[in-house]
Scaffold this motif. Sequence first.
Motif, PDB file in Angstrom:
ATOM      1  N   ILE A  79       0.836  -1.071   0.273  1.00 52.72           N
ATOM      2  CA  ILE A  79      -0.006   0.379   0.214  1.00 52.72           C
ATOM      3  C   ILE A  79       1.003   1.164  -0.130  1.00 52.72           C
ATOM      4  N   LYS A  80       1.831   1.587   0.793  1.00 54.91           N
ATOM      5  CA  LYS A  80       2.432   2.905   1.012  1.00 54.91           C
ATOM      6  C   LYS A  80       3.126   2.853  -0.363  1.00 54.91           C
ATOM      7  N   ASN A  81       3.948   1.624  -0.865  1.00 56.47           N
ATOM      8  CA  ASN A  81       4.377   1.934  -1.750  1.00 56.47           C
ATOM      9  C   ASN A  81       4.220   2.350  -3.072  1.00 56.47           C
ATOM     10  N   TYR A  82       2.587   2.394  -3.403  1.00 51.27           N
ATOM     11  CA  TYR A  82       1.446   2.289  -4.208  1.00 51.27           C
ATOM     12  C   TYR A  82       1.003   3.446  -4.206  1.00 51.27           C
ATOM     13  N   LYS A  83       0.948   3.948  -3.413  1.00 52.80           N
ATOM     14  CA  LYS A  83       0.674   5.362  -2.476  1.00 52.80           C
ATOM     15  C   LYS A  83       0.793   6.647  -3.624  1.00 52.80           C
ATOM     16  N   MET A  84       2.096   5.864  -3.186  1.00 53.73           N
ATOM     17  CA  MET A  84       3.231   6.506  -3.084  1.00 53.73           C
ATOM     18  C   MET A  84       4.059   7.017  -4.681  1.00 53.73           C
ATOM     19  N   VAL A  85       4.157   5.454  -5.689  1.00 60.60           N
ATOM     20  CA  VAL A  85       4.066   5.655  -6.690  1.00 60.60           C
ATOM     21  C   VAL A  85       3.144   7.175  -7.716  1.00 60.60           C
ATOM     22  N   CYS A  86       1.490   6.179  -7.167  1.00 56.49           N
ATOM     23  CA  CYS A  86       0.377   7.364  -7.450  1.00 56.49           C
ATOM     24  C   CYS A  86       0.441   8.735  -7.210  1.00 56.49           C
ATOM     25  N   PHE A  87       1.122   9.658  -6.002  1.00 54.68           N
ATOM     26  CA  PHE A  87       1.360  10.779  -5.858  1.00 54.68           C
ATOM     27  C   PHE A  87       2.298  10.934  -7.384  1.00 54.68           C
ATOM     28  N   ILE A  88       3.073  10.184  -6.781  1.00 55.34           N
ATOM     29  CA  ILE A  88       4.381  10.819  -8.232  1.00 55.34           C
ATOM     30  C   ILE A  88       3.903  11.182  -9.570  1.00 55.34           C
ATOM     31  N   ILE A  89       3.267   9.784 -10.002  1.00 53.50           N
ATOM     32  CA  ILE A  89       2.231  10.133 -11.410  1.00 53.50           C
ATOM     33  C   ILE A  89       1.425  11.449 -11.525  1.00 53.50           C
ATOM     34  N   GLY A  90       0.395  11.512 -10.526  1.00 53.32           N
ATOM     35  CA  GLY A  90      -0.275  12.541  -9.903  1.00 53.32           C
ATOM     36  C   GLY A  90       0.148  13.995 -10.998  1.00 53.32           C
ATOM     37  N   SER A  91       1.612  13.839  -9.839  1.00 56.42           N
ATOM     38  CA  SER A  91       2.136  14.681 -10.059  1.00 56.42           C
ATOM     39  C   SER A  91       2.283  15.625 -11.365  1.00 56.42           C
ATOM     40  N   PHE A  92       3.531  14.088 -11.823  1.00 57.57           N
ATOM     41  CA  PHE A  92       4.230  14.359 -12.909  1.00 57.57           C
ATOM     42  C   PHE A  92       3.002  14.947 -13.859  1.00 57.57           C
ATOM     43  N   PHE A  93       1.567  14.600 -14.210  1.00 56.46           N
ATOM     44  CA  PHE A  93       1.054  14.817 -14.993  1.00 56.46           C
ATOM     45  C   PHE A  93       0.634  16.341 -14.972  1.00 56.46           C
ATOM     46  N   THR A  94      -0.222  16.345 -13.211  1.00 53.38           N
ATOM     47  CA  THR A  94      -0.323  17.990 -12.649  1.00 53.38           C
ATOM     48  C   THR A  94       0.592  18.704 -13.709  1.00 53.38           C
ATOM     49  N   GLY A  95       2.082  17.971 -13.097  1.00 54.13           N
ATOM     50  CA  GLY A  95       3.082  19.373 -13.357  1.00 54.13           C
ATOM     51  C   GLY A  95       3.254  20.119 -14.819  1.00 54.13           C
ATOM     52  N   ILE A  96       2.749  18.925 -16.125  1.00 53.62           N
ATOM     53  CA  ILE A  96       3.347  18.973 -17.154  1.00 53.62           C
ATOM     54  C   ILE A  96       1.911  19.849 -17.985  1.00 53.62           C
ATOM     55  N   ALA A  97       0.807  19.529 -16.846  1.00 46.66           N
ATOM     56  CA  ALA A  97      -0.177  20.382 -17.493  1.00 46.66           C
ATOM     57  C   ALA A  97       0.040  22.184 -17.076  1.00 46.66           C
ATOM     58  N   GLY A  98       0.790  21.952 -15.802  1.00 50.18           N
ATOM     59  CA  GLY A  98       0.839  23.776 -14.968  1.00 50.18           C
ATOM     60  C   GLY A  98       1.761  24.033 -16.750  1.00 50.18           C
ATOM     61  N   ALA A  99       2.974  22.949 -17.259  1.00 53.48           N
ATOM     62  CA  ALA A  99       3.856  24.446 -17.710  1.00 53.48           C
ATOM     63  C   ALA A  99       3.586  24.399 -18.251  1.00 53.48           C
ATOM     64  N   ALA A 100       2.447  23.905 -19.307  1.00 56.09           N
ATOM     65  CA  ALA A 100       2.209  23.775 -20.328  1.00 56.09           C
ATOM     66  C   ALA A 100       0.859  25.388 -20.348  1.00 56.09           C
ATOM     67  N   MET A 101       0.404  25.411 -19.375  1.00 53.95           N
ATOM     68  CA  MET A 101      -0.770  26.791 -18.423  1.00 53.95           C
ATOM     69  C   MET A 101       0.201  27.615 -18.838  1.00 53.95           C
ATOM     70  N   VAL A 102       1.482  27.549 -18.579  1.00 49.51           N
ATOM     71  CA  VAL A 102       2.349  28.646 -18.159  1.00 49.51           C
ATOM     72  C   VAL A 102       2.512  29.363 -19.549  1.00 49.51           C
TER      73      VAL A 102
END
Lengths: 291, 344
Positions: free
Chosen positions: B203-226
């Motif tokens: 569970i712990k590793n899955y949650k962490m990987v989920c955070f990493i993947i989610g943050s990657f996509f949020t970051g890419i959208a944020g960069a595109a937005m800027v």
Amino acid sequence: MVIQNLINALSVGSVYALLAIGYNMVYGILEKLNFAHGDVYAVGCFVTYALILTATNPFIAIFTGLVVGFLLNLGVERFAYRPLRKAGRIAPTISAVGIAYIMRNAIQLIWGPETFSFDLKIFKLSHFKVGNTQIGTLQIYILAISIGLMILLSLALKYTKWGQAIVCISQSIPTSELMGIPANRVIALVYGFGATLGVIGGLLFCTYYQMIYIGIGFAYGTMKAWMASIWGGIGSLKGSVIGAMALGISEVFVSSYVSSNFRDAFVWLIFIVFILIWPRGMYPAQISEKI
Amino acid sequence: MYKINKRQIFGFVLLAVFCMVPWVINNTYIIKVISNAMLYSIIALSINLIVGFSGQLDFGRSAFAGLGGYFSAVVFTTYHVPFIIAFIGGALFAAFMGALLGLLCRYSSFDYLTLITIGFSEICRKVFEQWYSVTNGSFGFRTSRPSFFGFKFNSQQSMFYFCLVLLILCYIVIRRITKSKMGRGYKAIRDDEIAAAYSGIDIKNYKMVCFIIGSFFTGIAGAAMVHYTMFAAPTNYTIDESLIMLQMPILGGLGSLPGSIIGASVLTLLPEVSRGFYLYRLLFLGILLVILMRFAPNGLLGRHGIKDQIMDYISERRARNNGKPDKTNAEEKVVTAHGRNHEG
């Protein structure tokens, strides 16, 4: 200088303590995030403010504000929280966010987003000096009120039938229903009194800073009260006062010794480190076993 | 041989029609709004991955959009790094910060996680606001449009295609993730953490990987937005912004990827419909959220969401009119009832 800072920290902390007591009472019983707490009591504070503007007796105005907060939260509990009590953790939180939005927009539509000056007209604002440190009388009043309320509530929880019912519900709702406790009614009352305590805290907060604006609800009533509750221990009244003091001390000392620009960032950092090391807070209530 | 079914044909036709939009509509304002909705859709998809699929309530998503956006803008404008490196770098930076936050969240449960994400977003906002030498503080940071190998995305039409391609890529990748073993693991964690742990899910590793993947996509959208607005200001990355972003997948339906796109489109287009609506925006959203949570906690397209409820109602009516219960319908109802039980 250190002593003056300490006095300031304690007075900021005692204002937060009042807000945190109301928050923690509701938070401790169901352990559901109450995102709307701040915005609901802000409506009560604004009602009091409007009545004071029309030159009503301040005590009547305060009483009306308390009643409005109480009734409002009863309604909110009935329509937004009660149907979702068994629906996991995300749905009630989002529902509370919705309620917070409704309240904030109502305040904005009725009173506007400006900052107004606020005076309750029952406290005389003065201060006296001990050596080099300045102490305001209002700060002493606020500290006394918050500690008095804390003791009163602790006694009520321990020695009255309703208080025992609340403690029972916070341990297990099905069991308390089997014991003949009207769980729905007690939970609704807890929400109502939580909002009432919030209004008291909010009014003293506004008196302390001599202003009232739309942000008193979310920024202070929800976020800071929530931080103080977790810092002190969920469901513990003593803990919420101590947690609020810790919050006040860290705010004042960070802004005077580290950096006033980065104050909030550092306070959050201290907070996050603290709850990672000590996740149950300083005074974990014996009753909280759910998290 | 790969077979193409009806649904895919429908999807391709829809996509082709959508690609024509910049040629048919000459109004740049409308194109701007649609592009914005597409970028918000990517953020909604990433939030859906974290909140909808693995059940972690995250209130600090806007901070990651800000991290990705600021990193990409600063690296691109101040240090003149090629755009593609800055752009991907922004997303990777957001993912890196997501990993740090995920590391913290390994040790904390539900409420604490929400509070930690709020705290993290507040810290990020303060840093954006106060670190004048790099981010230009509250005046905001100016940057320029993206450019690939000499081609510069100056016109609104080109930005439209940029956003569209990005959205499709992100959609495909996120969809693949949710269909993979890991995605099924997330769903198991969301439905019952203890049962998931007994099934051998870390569970712990899955949650962490989920955070990493989610943050990657949020970051890419944020960069595109800027890069799209050519401007980044700390006021865009507050808690209120996070809450709005969070409402997009919730409205569309947690656990449903097309739903996220619909939710993001609705919530980005609504304020543009009329400026007078802006005053009542929060009131409308609040009532919408309360009613939605009360009657359809999984939004429009989620499991047993509004769409499912309407379909159930229609098939029930049809079965009653026929006088005999429809067999497939009965099976479907068992499935939805089962899903309903799992939510509680």
